[in-house]
Design a protein around this motif. Structure first.
Motif, mmCIF file in Angstrom:
data_model
loop_
_atom_site.group_PDB
_atom_site.id
_atom_site.type_symbol
_atom_site.label_atom_id
_atom_site.label_comp_id
_atom_site.label_asym_id
_atom_site.label_seq_id
_atom_site.Cartn_x
_atom_site.Cartn_y
_atom_site.Cartn_z
ATOM 1 N N UNK A 1 33.123 -44.313 23.959
ATOM 2 C CA UNK A 1 33.788 -44.672 25.061
ATOM 3 C C UNK A 1 33.075 -43.704 26.148
ATOM 4 N N UNK A 2 32.109 -42.940 25.866
ATOM 5 C CA UNK A 2 31.304 -41.825 26.661
ATOM 6 C C UNK A 2 30.374 -42.616 27.170
ATOM 7 N N UNK B 1 27.574 -35.580 36.528
ATOM 8 C CA UNK B 1 28.380 -35.094 35.701
ATOM 9 C C UNK B 1 27.896 -33.602 35.227
ATOM 10 N N UNK C 1 35.510 -43.659 29.663
ATOM 11 C CA UNK C 1 37.011 -43.550 29.419
ATOM 12 C C UNK C 1 37.304 -42.478 30.784
ATOM 13 N N UNK C 2 36.743 -41.339 31.042
ATOM 14 C CA UNK C 2 37.193 -40.338 31.799
ATOM 15 C C UNK C 2 37.167 -40.425 33.369
ATOM 16 N N UNK D 1 37.815 -41.956 36.886
ATOM 17 C CA UNK D 1 38.797 -42.200 37.894
ATOM 18 C C UNK D 1 38.211 -42.499 39.230
ATOM 19 N N UNK E 1 38.725 -47.384 33.685
ATOM 20 C CA UNK E 1 38.099 -48.190 32.594
ATOM 21 C C UNK E 1 38.753 -47.959 31.373
ATOM 22 N N UNK E 2 38.997 -49.159 30.634
ATOM 23 C CA UNK E 2 39.967 -48.926 29.223
ATOM 24 C C UNK E 2 39.124 -49.714 28.198
ATOM 25 N N UNK E 3 37.722 -49.692 28.431
ATOM 26 C CA UNK E 3 37.041 -50.561 27.497
ATOM 27 C C UNK E 3 36.614 -51.907 27.923
ATOM 28 N N UNK F 1 45.019 -49.895 38.793
ATOM 29 C CA UNK F 1 46.451 -49.372 38.469
ATOM 30 C C UNK F 1 47.426 -48.989 39.512
#
Lengths: 275, 168
Positions: free
Chosen positions: A121-122, A152, A167-168, A170, A186-188, A195
């Protein structure tokens, strides 16, 4: 002592496992260490060079899908171009009338995506710009379609970008029409999720989602996507909102890095107060 | 393992890391990519035993951690335990039979599942990612793809040794 050595020799596999598990857990606790940043900078440079050398190769499984997406994008872009020409002419007329100067708020640094890392998920991208192009960690990455992610890590000539489908990731986001705020993650899968939106707030399928501007990293009003589905679970106070990303990450090749760094004074204050 | 063998294995490891980080995306299916490093760790476990596999797992995991850019130590931990678990399959009298048959793919599958369970157990902490869904969508599929990919070295090894892939 001899007995101790005997026990260590007898269970040496377990001792080695325990040693490496302890070292691994210690490493997890050292994630912001400066030396580790240095090693990462070096490896990103090396990885960037390798990925650049193979960036011309296509992904055979995605080739047909990519061609279809490109053809569709081509038709849409031609249509969009006509609309933009009209809009630009109108804009120029209005600007002249108001006596405003046409100014871009941020410098945009063009970059080529030379590598995509899809590892569990990275999901990250590697770009052919780096510190020598004034690119620094924390800068937002965009395309003409919308938000891609943020920088990053960097080396001299390369940068590693965290994309929305990580996944990280936001970002503070809002519904453009009703100004309702939430947090996008993102949750996959192929969609992101907005949210913390109460069931009473006004969100509809098709609403445009953009950056809210509450974030210290992302400037406001960058398009993120459109609301694809809104559902309500019994027993929950919040809506479940799925967002279709504006950017197609499968065909992502050219991006822009926005020369906008987080306000360090604000970050320091928030860290001091909220810690 | 002598010096020449160590150098040879070191070079193979470097090539596999390059393959995993640079070329493997070309065979990704719906963002699912096989983990050839797990296959390599299992191979080392079957050839040289639990200690070698545990050490190799840690080193490989640490390198991948540095390359992947975040959460240092997570791959190191997952791959260390993966190597340790795979090491239980070591039997110096049956190395060839294991490496040249479907048993190798089964051990890869098991080791990969252990790897992904540890990885996702820690990875989803502090997030709203549902553990079982994430493990099912990414962990299990990655393990199956990795296991399927491990059939290729089985055929290669089996041909080199003149053995059959399936038991007689």
């Amino acid at each position: 002592m001899r007995r101790l050595f005997y026990i260590v020799r007898l269970f040496k596999e377990y001792f080695i496992l325990a040693l490496f598990v302890i070292v691994s857990i210690s490493l997890m606790a050292q994630n912001d260490n400066r030396q580790i940043h240095g090693i990462r900078t070096l490896t990103i440079g090396l990885l960037g060079k390798m990925q650049e050398s193979v960036s011309f190769l296509p992904n055979f499984f995605h080739l047909q899908e990519e061609n279809e997406a490109l053809r569709r994008a081509n038709v849409n872009l031609a249509d969009e171009l006509n609309q933009l020409r009209e809009a630009k002419l109108e804009n120029m007329r209005l600007h002249r009338l108001l006596g405003l100067r046409e100014t871009a708020k941020y410098d945009l640094i063009p970059a080529k995506v030379i590598g995509k890392t899809l590892y569990l998920l990275r999901n990250t991208i590697t770009m052919n710009v780096g510190e020598k192009d004034r690119v620094a960690p924390g800068m937002p990455i965009v395309t003409d379609r919308g938000l891609v992610g943020k920088i990053l890590a960097t080396s001299g000539g390369y940068a590693l970008g965290e994309i929305i489908m990580n996944r990280d990731f936001r970002v503070g986001a809002r519904i453009q029409r009703s100004r309702v705020d939430g947090i996008l993650a993102w949750e996959g899968g192929t969609h992101s999720r907005l949210k913390n939106i109460s069931k009473t707030l006004d969100v509809k399928v098709g609403d445009v989602v953009e950056t809210s501007g509450y974030s210290n990293t992302y400037p406001p009003s960058i398009r993120i996507g459109v609301v694809g589905a809104v559902t309500e679970q019994p027993g929950s106070l919040f809506k479940t909102i799925w967002v279709e990303n504006a950017v197609d990450f499968a065909t992502l090749e050219e991006v822009f890095v926005m020369n906008s760094l987080p306000d360090s004074a604000r970050a320091r204050l928030e860290e001091k107060v909220l810690r | 393992m002598n010096v020449y063998a160590s150098i040879r294995y070191g070079l193979i490891t470097v090539v596999l890391i390059v393959l995993q980080t640079t070329f493997i995306r070309f065979i990704s299916i719906e963002s699912i990519t096989p983990d050839i490093l797990v296959v390599w760790i299992v191979y080392l476990a079957l050839r040289y035993g639990q200690i070698h596999a545990t050490v190799a797992g840690f080193i490989l995991g640490f390198i991948v951690d540095i390359i992947s850019g975040d959460f240092l130590g997570l791959y190191a931990l997952s791959k260390t335990v993966c190597g340790f678990v795979a090491g239980y399959s070591y039997d110096e009298n049956r190395t060839t039979q294991t490496l040249a048959t479907y048993r190798f793919a089964l051990i890869v599958l098991l080791a990969s599942i252990v790897h992904n369970v540890i990885y996702f157990t820690i990875f989803v902490q502090g997030s709203e990612l549902p553990f079982w869904r994430t493990l099912g969508l990414f962990g299990v599929t990655t393990s199956l793809y990795t296991s399927a990919l491990s059939l290729l070295p089985i055929f290669g090894y089996s041909r080199a040794k003149g053995d059959r892939v399936l038991p007689r």
